[in-house]
Scaffold this motif. Sequence first.
Motif, PDB file in Angstrom:
ATOM      1  N   ASP A   1     -20.653 -30.387  54.663  1.00 27.54           N
ATOM      2  CA  ASP A   1     -19.330 -30.766  55.060  1.00 27.54           C
ATOM      3  C   ASP A   1     -18.612 -30.563  53.713  1.00 27.54           C
ATOM      4  O   ASP A   1     -17.356 -30.133  53.650  1.00 27.54           O
ATOM      5  N   SER A   2     -19.256 -31.153  52.789  1.00 24.40           N
ATOM      6  CA  SER A   2     -18.449 -30.919  51.406  1.00 24.40           C
ATOM      7  C   SER A   2     -17.941 -29.394  51.002  1.00 24.40           C
ATOM      8  O   SER A   2     -17.116 -29.047  50.314  1.00 24.40           O
ATOM      9  N   ALA A   3     -19.411 -28.541  51.210  1.00 24.35           N
ATOM     10  CA  ALA A   3     -19.155 -27.249  50.835  1.00 24.35           C
ATOM     11  C   ALA A   3     -18.009 -26.526  51.617  1.00 24.35           C
ATOM     12  O   ALA A   3     -17.376 -25.680  51.335  1.00 24.35           O
ATOM     13  N   ALA A   4     -18.126 -26.768  53.116  1.00 20.18           N
ATOM     14  CA  ALA A   4     -17.090 -26.311  53.933  1.00 20.18           C
ATOM     15  C   ALA A   4     -15.820 -26.600  53.597  1.00 20.18           C
ATOM     16  O   ALA A   4     -14.645 -25.768  53.573  1.00 20.18           O
ATOM     17  N   ALA A   5     -15.415 -27.992  53.319  1.00 15.24           N
ATOM     18  CA  ALA A   5     -14.154 -28.410  52.775  1.00 15.24           C
ATOM     19  C   ALA A   5     -13.674 -27.828  51.487  1.00 15.24           C
ATOM     20  O   ALA A   5     -12.515 -27.252  51.358  1.00 15.24           O
ATOM     21  N   SER A   6     -14.596 -27.507  50.568  1.00 17.32           N
ATOM     22  CA  SER A   6     -14.241 -26.630  49.200  1.00 17.32           C
ATOM     23  C   SER A   6     -13.824 -25.541  49.751  1.00 17.32           C
ATOM     24  O   SER A   6     -12.624 -24.905  49.134  1.00 17.32           O
TER      25      SER A   6
ATOM     26  N   GLN B   1     -21.977 -24.192  60.000  1.00 20.09           N
ATOM     27  CA  GLN B   1     -23.134 -24.907  60.738  1.00 20.09           C
ATOM     28  C   GLN B   1     -24.018 -25.798  59.596  1.00 20.09           C
ATOM     29  O   GLN B   1     -23.748 -25.852  58.481  1.00 20.09           O
ATOM     30  N   GLY B   2     -24.514 -26.685  60.276  1.00 20.56           N
ATOM     31  CA  GLY B   2     -25.343 -27.885  59.370  1.00 20.56           C
ATOM     32  C   GLY B   2     -24.641 -28.880  59.267  1.00 20.56           C
ATOM     33  O   GLY B   2     -25.140 -29.913  58.290  1.00 20.56           O
ATOM     34  N   GLY B   3     -23.406 -29.317  59.393  1.00 24.92           N
ATOM     35  CA  GLY B   3     -22.635 -30.313  58.946  1.00 24.92           C
ATOM     36  C   GLY B   3     -22.440 -31.517  60.110  1.00 24.92           C
ATOM     37  O   GLY B   3     -22.949 -31.367  61.050  1.00 24.92           O
ATOM     38  N   THR B   4     -21.680 -32.339  59.892  1.00 20.85           N
ATOM     39  CA  THR B   4     -21.590 -33.543  60.875  1.00 20.85           C
ATOM     40  C   THR B   4     -20.400 -33.095  61.726  1.00 20.85           C
ATOM     41  O   THR B   4     -20.131 -33.587  62.681  1.00 20.85           O
ATOM     42  N   LYS B   5     -19.338 -32.126  61.285  1.00 21.01           N
ATOM     43  CA  LYS B   5     -18.182 -31.689  62.157  1.00 21.01           C
ATOM     44  C   LYS B   5     -18.403 -30.310  62.399  1.00 21.01           C
ATOM     45  O   LYS B   5     -19.184 -29.673  61.586  1.00 21.01           O
ATOM     46  N   PRO B   6     -18.000 -29.631  63.519  1.00 21.99           N
ATOM     47  CA  PRO B   6     -18.081 -28.079  63.771  1.00 21.99           C
ATOM     48  C   PRO B   6     -17.080 -27.229  62.922  1.00 21.99           C
ATOM     49  O   PRO B   6     -17.414 -26.134  62.628  1.00 21.99           O
ATOM     50  N   SER B   7     -16.115 -27.752  62.432  1.00 18.82           N
ATOM     51  CA  SER B   7     -15.260 -27.125  61.635  1.00 18.82           C
ATOM     52  C   SER B   7     -13.981 -28.116  60.796  1.00 18.82           C
ATOM     53  O   SER B   7     -13.947 -29.332  61.101  1.00 18.82           O
ATOM     54  N   ILE B   8     -13.633 -27.335  59.984  1.00 19.28           N
ATOM     55  CA  ILE B   8     -12.463 -28.266  58.964  1.00 19.28           C
ATOM     56  C   ILE B   8     -11.281 -27.270  58.940  1.00 19.28           C
ATOM     57  O   ILE B   8     -11.371 -26.060  58.807  1.00 19.28           O
TER      58      ILE B   8
END
Length: 132
Positions: free
Chosen positions: A47-52, A120-127
Amino acid sequence: MITILVPTLHITQGFTLVELLIVIAIVGLLASVMVPNLLQAKAKANDSAAASISQKIATAAATVQVSGNALPSCSYAAPDATIWSGSEVATVRAGGTVTDISCTENPTRTNALDVTVTYQGGTKPSITTTIE
């Protein structure tokens, strides 16, 4: 004559079956407690990586938008995201968990852009990150 009896020690080699089963049970209990926590930590890291990545793409899109005076477009070809507007182009290294990136005009704000990172692999499907 006096005879002194010295007790002999019987030394056993190895562990008994009961001791081994107890150790296996303790290890199994510890593993059952730790594995869910490790998986949750991994999901939070994704999640953190996708947000970044979403923030980096939004920053690149804002830069391209300022340079090109138009809302930019996005495309994704692993592992890079490309943002362009007119002749201005920016590229962001997205990473392994990202599956798609899209830039769409925000329906509620004028001259605003929604950057959505699907992963993939986070708690949410998209950010989604909105830039103006």
